[in-house]
Motif scaffolding. Structure first.
Motif, PDB file in Angstrom:
ATOM      1  N   SER A 197      23.316   2.066   4.767  1.00  0.00           N
ATOM      2  CA  SER A 197      24.400   2.964   5.177  1.00  0.00           C
ATOM      3  C   SER A 197      23.851   4.374   5.262  1.00  0.00           C
ATOM      4  N   SER A 198      24.579   5.255   5.918  1.00  0.00           N
ATOM      5  CA  SER A 198      24.117   6.628   6.093  1.00  0.00           C
ATOM      6  C   SER A 198      23.868   7.322   4.760  1.00  0.00           C
ATOM      7  N   ALA A 199      24.723   7.057   3.775  1.00  0.00           N
ATOM      8  CA  ALA A 199      24.610   7.741   2.494  1.00  0.00           C
ATOM      9  C   ALA A 199      23.376   7.322   1.707  1.00  0.00           C
ATOM     10  N   LEU A 200      22.802   6.179   2.048  1.00  0.00           N
ATOM     11  CA  LEU A 200      21.705   5.647   1.246  1.00  0.00           C
ATOM     12  C   LEU A 200      20.336   5.822   1.881  1.00  0.00           C
ATOM     13  N   VAL A 201      20.277   6.297   3.112  1.00  0.00           N
ATOM     14  CA  VAL A 201      18.988   6.388   3.807  1.00  0.00           C
ATOM     15  C   VAL A 201      18.012   7.284   3.055  1.00  0.00           C
ATOM     16  N   SER A 202      18.453   8.461   2.654  1.00  0.00           N
ATOM     17  CA  SER A 202      17.523   9.436   2.069  1.00  0.00           C
ATOM     18  C   SER A 202      16.934   8.966   0.745  1.00  0.00           C
ATOM     19  N   GLY A 203      17.645   8.105   0.037  1.00  0.00           N
ATOM     20  CA  GLY A 203      17.177   7.660  -1.273  1.00  0.00           C
ATOM     21  C   GLY A 203      16.414   6.355  -1.262  1.00  0.00           C
ATOM     22  N   MET A 204      16.121   5.808  -0.088  1.00  0.00           N
ATOM     23  CA  MET A 204      15.389   4.545  -0.039  1.00  0.00           C
ATOM     24  C   MET A 204      13.976   4.725  -0.582  1.00  0.00           C
ATOM     25  N   HIS A 205      13.447   3.666  -1.178  1.00  0.00           N
ATOM     26  CA  HIS A 205      12.138   3.745  -1.830  1.00  0.00           C
ATOM     27  C   HIS A 205      11.016   4.010  -0.828  1.00  0.00           C
ATOM     28  N   TRP A 206       9.889   4.537  -1.348  1.00  0.00           N
ATOM     29  CA  TRP A 206       8.754   4.873  -0.483  1.00  0.00           C
ATOM     30  C   TRP A 206       7.480   4.113  -0.887  1.00  0.00           C
ATOM     31  N   ASP A 207       7.637   3.089  -1.722  1.00  0.00           N
ATOM     32  CA  ASP A 207       6.475   2.278  -2.081  1.00  0.00           C
ATOM     33  C   ASP A 207       6.182   1.235  -0.984  1.00  0.00           C
ATOM     34  N   PRO A 208       4.949   0.727  -0.876  1.00  0.00           N
ATOM     35  CA  PRO A 208       3.803   0.973  -1.745  1.00  0.00           C
ATOM     36  C   PRO A 208       3.103   2.297  -1.475  1.00  0.00           C
ATOM     37  N   GLY A 209       3.606   3.075  -0.512  1.00  0.00           N
ATOM     38  CA  GLY A 209       3.126   4.433  -0.317  1.00  0.00           C
ATOM     39  C   GLY A 209       1.881   4.549   0.539  1.00  0.00           C
ATOM     40  N   PRO A 210       1.419   5.778   0.733  1.00  0.00           N
ATOM     41  CA  PRO A 210       0.316   6.052   1.657  1.00  0.00           C
ATOM     42  C   PRO A 210      -1.042   5.563   1.183  1.00  0.00           C
ATOM     43  N   SER A 211      -1.126   5.075  -0.060  1.00  0.00           N
ATOM     44  CA  SER A 211      -2.410   4.599  -0.567  1.00  0.00           C
ATOM     45  C   SER A 211      -2.572   3.091  -0.421  1.00  0.00           C
ATOM     46  N   TRP A 212      -1.574   2.412   0.111  1.00  0.00           N
ATOM     47  CA  TRP A 212      -1.727   0.987   0.419  1.00  0.00           C
ATOM     48  C   TRP A 212      -2.495   0.885   1.742  1.00  0.00           C
ATOM     49  N   ASN A 213      -3.637   0.235   1.706  1.00  0.00           N
ATOM     50  CA  ASN A 213      -4.521   0.174   2.872  1.00  0.00           C
ATOM     51  C   ASN A 213      -4.058  -0.954   3.804  1.00  0.00           C
ATOM     52  N   TRP A 214      -3.141  -0.600   4.715  1.00  0.00           N
ATOM     53  CA  TRP A 214      -2.537  -1.607   5.591  1.00  0.00           C
ATOM     54  C   TRP A 214      -3.556  -2.247   6.531  1.00  0.00           C
ATOM     55  N   GLU A 215      -4.475  -1.477   7.055  1.00  0.00           N
ATOM     56  CA  GLU A 215      -5.441  -2.050   7.997  1.00  0.00           C
ATOM     57  C   GLU A 215      -6.333  -3.077   7.299  1.00  0.00           C
ATOM     58  N   HIS A 216      -6.765  -2.771   6.096  1.00  0.00           N
ATOM     59  CA  HIS A 216      -7.564  -3.727   5.327  1.00  0.00           C
ATOM     60  C   HIS A 216      -6.737  -4.965   5.007  1.00  0.00           C
ATOM     61  N   PHE A 217      -5.495  -4.753   4.594  1.00  0.00           N
ATOM     62  CA  PHE A 217      -4.636  -5.878   4.223  1.00  0.00           C
ATOM     63  C   PHE A 217      -4.379  -6.800   5.416  1.00  0.00           C
ATOM     64  N   MET A 218      -4.127  -6.222   6.588  1.00  0.00           N
ATOM     65  CA  MET A 218      -3.872  -7.059   7.767  1.00  0.00           C
ATOM     66  C   MET A 218      -5.133  -7.812   8.188  1.00  0.00           C
ATOM     67  N   ARG A 219      -6.303  -7.213   7.966  1.00  0.00           N
ATOM     68  CA  ARG A 219      -7.543  -7.963   8.234  1.00  0.00           C
ATOM     69  C   ARG A 219      -7.662  -9.156   7.294  1.00  0.00           C
ATOM     70  N   LEU A 220      -7.292  -8.979   6.039  1.00  0.00           N
ATOM     71  CA  LEU A 220      -7.325 -10.092   5.089  1.00  0.00           C
ATOM     72  C   LEU A 220      -6.334 -11.187   5.484  1.00  0.00           C
ATOM     73  N   LEU A 221      -5.292 -10.799   6.204  1.00  0.00           N
ATOM     74  CA  LEU A 221      -4.320 -11.781   6.708  1.00  0.00           C
ATOM     75  C   LEU A 221      -4.817 -12.469   7.972  1.00  0.00           C
ATOM     76  N   HIS A 222      -6.013 -12.107   8.419  1.00  0.00           N
ATOM     77  CA  HIS A 222      -6.583 -12.620   9.666  1.00  0.00           C
ATOM     78  C   HIS A 222      -5.727 -12.205  10.848  1.00  0.00           C
ATOM     79  N   ALA A 223      -5.091 -11.035  10.725  1.00  0.00           N
ATOM     80  CA  ALA A 223      -4.230 -10.506  11.785  1.00  0.00           C
ATOM     81  C   ALA A 223      -4.465  -9.008  11.923  1.00  0.00           C
ATOM     82  N   PRO A 224      -5.667  -8.586  12.282  1.00  0.00           N
ATOM     83  CA  PRO A 224      -5.980  -7.147  12.317  1.00  0.00           C
ATOM     84  C   PRO A 224      -5.085  -6.393  13.289  1.00  0.00           C
ATOM     85  N   VAL A 225      -4.698  -5.191  12.879  1.00  0.00           N
ATOM     86  CA  VAL A 225      -3.837  -4.375  13.738  1.00  0.00           C
ATOM     87  C   VAL A 225      -4.660  -3.474  14.639  1.00  0.00           C
TER      88      VAL A 225
END
Length: 633
Positions: free
Chosen positions: A385-413
């Motif tokens: 809802s509109s009232a809840l957007v600003s408070g939504m969580h921000w994990d796992p955050g900018p230190s989660w290495n998405w490119e490495h993780f997707m390579r481990l999934l055999h689905a590189p981005v």
């Protein structure tokens, strides 16, 4: 992960009289002398007084509190599970369930979800002690008295009294867990009695030193558990876990109040996404938290040090994990031990590899596409809802290495870097190690306490900053729900000014080294010399306004009210007030539109609407639009 080390000696501050009353060997004269020096207002003394007042063996009271709060008072602050003080007395409201991990805003069964007695132990403790609820929240000594009174009442209900033998409090301890499920209540009691046996010692955050001496001769009366008439935990197939055979996986059920029993996907509820979280706590603390009624849960929790996995919710059931009921309905949540503000330290390679193996297994089993619109972070989940957007969580955050993780999934981005013409689609692929970004970390971003004041630092990151114009001096874009003035910040938790690795957007403009994309209803820019931060994407579907008016954007996908059968109260939703798709803009979707739906756990009824909605990559988060409002190409 930092483990608390038990001490194998008697506390020097436990008095002989209290020890004798609990069936533990009397302390030495030296220990008694030290006990005489104990401050009357210390937390240790508060435990002693409460144990004596309500005839609770002191080792039992201390061990229960240890597993509820590590003996911290938390200065009257409420936990994520709705609990207060050292004894974690609960006071869960409908508002908490609406805005918390349940994401149940707009649901007609909110009052029912919040009615469980285990969610209101603070009120029960107030009746038992005669103390005001406000005092039980903020006064640690009163809170301890309330917990002792609860334990005593549970013992009287199960064994008819308050026995001196700590081992005969097994059922009372199991009931204190708040779980109606046998496995979870038993696991809590077993942990408490293991601590009674080994002992524990802790200096709390506010400087209180508390010690529980070991009691190796206590024999828990585990047979008492049957007196609670708890629900047997259903198995999930061949054994209790749903994991690849190659990973260390055990089952420990979350509190039943932290999710809903279902029969996905056999009952027609699709499972189409996996949500990646971090715990913002230690592994053990996360397990304990999810076993406390009134908070969140996760289908799986992964330990950082060795990749051990604990499954806490069967995949057929709904876990309250994403803060959005529609997302919860269709997803599986995986928590990873770690901290979003810790610069990636907590995300070990073992953790990445174990998680990838688990995700591949789940994706194959449920037919979940291995792309970044279906394998998402908690920070990509839309507010319901509109009232809840600003408070939504921000994990796992900018230190989660998405490119490495997707390579481990055999689905590189990634792929060959570059950027196509206006109207084409790019995937954000800045690399991780080479992508050094400046971020500001403040104390509220870091629950470890390692950041005493706001600090600027440069670190490897999985995102690019977005600006309002093609210039390094232009303001950062500010998400409308977070920054009414449209100006963002470099705060590590400010998700609205970033595009993360693997996300896909339509190119809106190009100017020199800068690339613009359609993002959150506007045109934003990021530095992209020679396309070094992007990879051209092909065979991608994009949607735009079908008519001459902006398209409404939603955070949930419920049927229309008139599509619910008689006798079922419809859930409600409204467009997110801050957002729309203006005419002429386009956004990426990677799947066909899905029908709106809802679920009623009391009857197992699934309601499917006649309309369908696309999930689009709208800004840092996904969003939903009605298929009838857009055209696809």
């Amino acid at each position: 992960m930092h483990e608390r080390k038990p001490r194998r000696r008697l506390s020097l501050i436990l008095t002989a009289g209290v020890l004798a009353a609990t069936g533990v060997t009397t302390a030495s004269p030296a220990a008694q002398a030290a006990g005489d020096r104990t401050a009357a207002d210390s937390r240790q003394h508060a435990f002693e007084r409460a144990a004596a007042e309500y005839d609770v063996p002191l080792p039992v009271l201390l061990a229960v509190a240890y597993h509820e709060s590590a003996w911290d008072a938390h200065a009257g602050e409420r936990s994520t599970g709705g609990g207060y003080g050292p004894m974690h007395l609960t006071e869960v409201t409908t508002g908490m369930l609406a805005a918390g991990d349940a994401g149940a805003v707009g649901r007609a069964d909110l009052a029912e979800l919040a009615s469980a007695p285990s969610l209101h132990t603070l009120q029960t403790a107030a009746r038992l002690t005669g103390l005001p609820e406000k005092r039980l929240r903020g006064d640690d000594a009163a809170n301890i008295r309330g917990g002792a009174a609860l334990l005593a009442s549970y013992a009287k209900n199960t064994v008819g009294g308050t026995p001196k033998d700590p081992g005969k409090w097994y059922a009372a301890v199991a009931r204190y867990s708040g779980s109606s499920g046998q496995r979870a209540a038993e696991a809590f009691a077993d942990r408490v009695f293991a601590t009674i046996e080994s002992g524990a010692e802790e200096t709390t955050r506010d400087g209180q030193h508390i010690e529980l001496p070991p009691s190796p001769n206590v024999r828990p009366a585990t047979g008492q558990l049957s007196a609670l008439h708890l629900k047997a935990t259903a198995t999930t197939g061949d054994g209790d876990t749903e994991c690849p055979a190659t990973i260390d996986c055990t089952f420990l059920p979350a509190a039943t109040a932290n999710g809903q029993v279902s029969d996905r996907p056999a009952n027609g509820i699709r499972i189409d996404s996996i949500v990646i979280h971090d715990t913002e706590s230690s592994y053990d603390a996360a397990l304990n938290s999810f076993q406390k009624p009134g908070g969140g849960s996760a289908h799986y929790v992964i330990r950082s040090s060795d990749g051990a996995v604990t499954q806490m919710v069967p995949t057929k059931d709904i876990s309250f994990q994403a803060g959005n009921y529609s997302t919860n309905l269709h997803s599986i949540g995986i928590e990873h031990e770690g901290y979003a503000a810790a610069g990636g330290t907590w995300y070990t390679e073992t953790e990445y590899e174990t998680s990838a193996e688990l995700v591949r297994y789940l994706a194959g089993r449920f037919g979940i596409p291995l792309d970044r619109q279906h394998i998402i972070g908690h920070d990509n989940v839309p507010g319901p809802s509109s009232a809840l957007v600003s408070g939504m969580h921000w994990d796992p955050g900018p230190s989660w290495n998405w490119e490495h993780f997707m390579r481990l999934l055999h689905a590189p981005v990634g792929g060959r870097h570059g950027v196509g013409p206006v109207g084409s689609v790019v995937t954000i692929t800045p690399g991780y190690t080479r992508n050094q970004q400046n971020v500001q970390v403040c104390p509220s971003d870091d629950p470890t306490g390692a950041t005493p004041e706001c600090t600027e630092r440069t670190q490897p990151s999985d995102f690019v900053y977005l600006r309002t114009a093609p210039s390094a001096t232009a303001p950062l874009f500010g998400d409308q729900a977070v920054h009414p003035d449209g100006v963002g910040t470099d705060r590590i938790s400010d998700w609205g000014s970033t595009a993360a690795a693997g996300q896909q957007f339509v190119v809106a403009d190009r100017q020199g080294d800068w690339t613009a994309i359609w993002y959150s209803g506007t045109k934003v820019w990021f530095l992209n010399p020679h396309g070094c931060n992007t990879t051209p994407a092909h065979d991608v579907t994009v949607v735009g306004a079908a008519g001459t008016s902006p398209v409404a954007v939603y955070g949930s996908s419920y049927p229309d009210a008139n599509e619910y059968p008689a006798g079922l109260s419809p859930s409600t939703q409204a467009p997110l007030a801050f957002y729309s798709i203006p005419v002429g803009q386009a956004y990426v979707t990677t799947a066909a539109p899905a029908p709106t739906d809802d679920y009623f756990p009391s009857t197992g009824r699934v309601v499917t609407g006649g309309k369908s909605m696309y999930t689009i990559q709208y800004n840092h988060r996904t969003a939903l639009v009605y298929a009838s409002d857009v055209t696809a190409r």
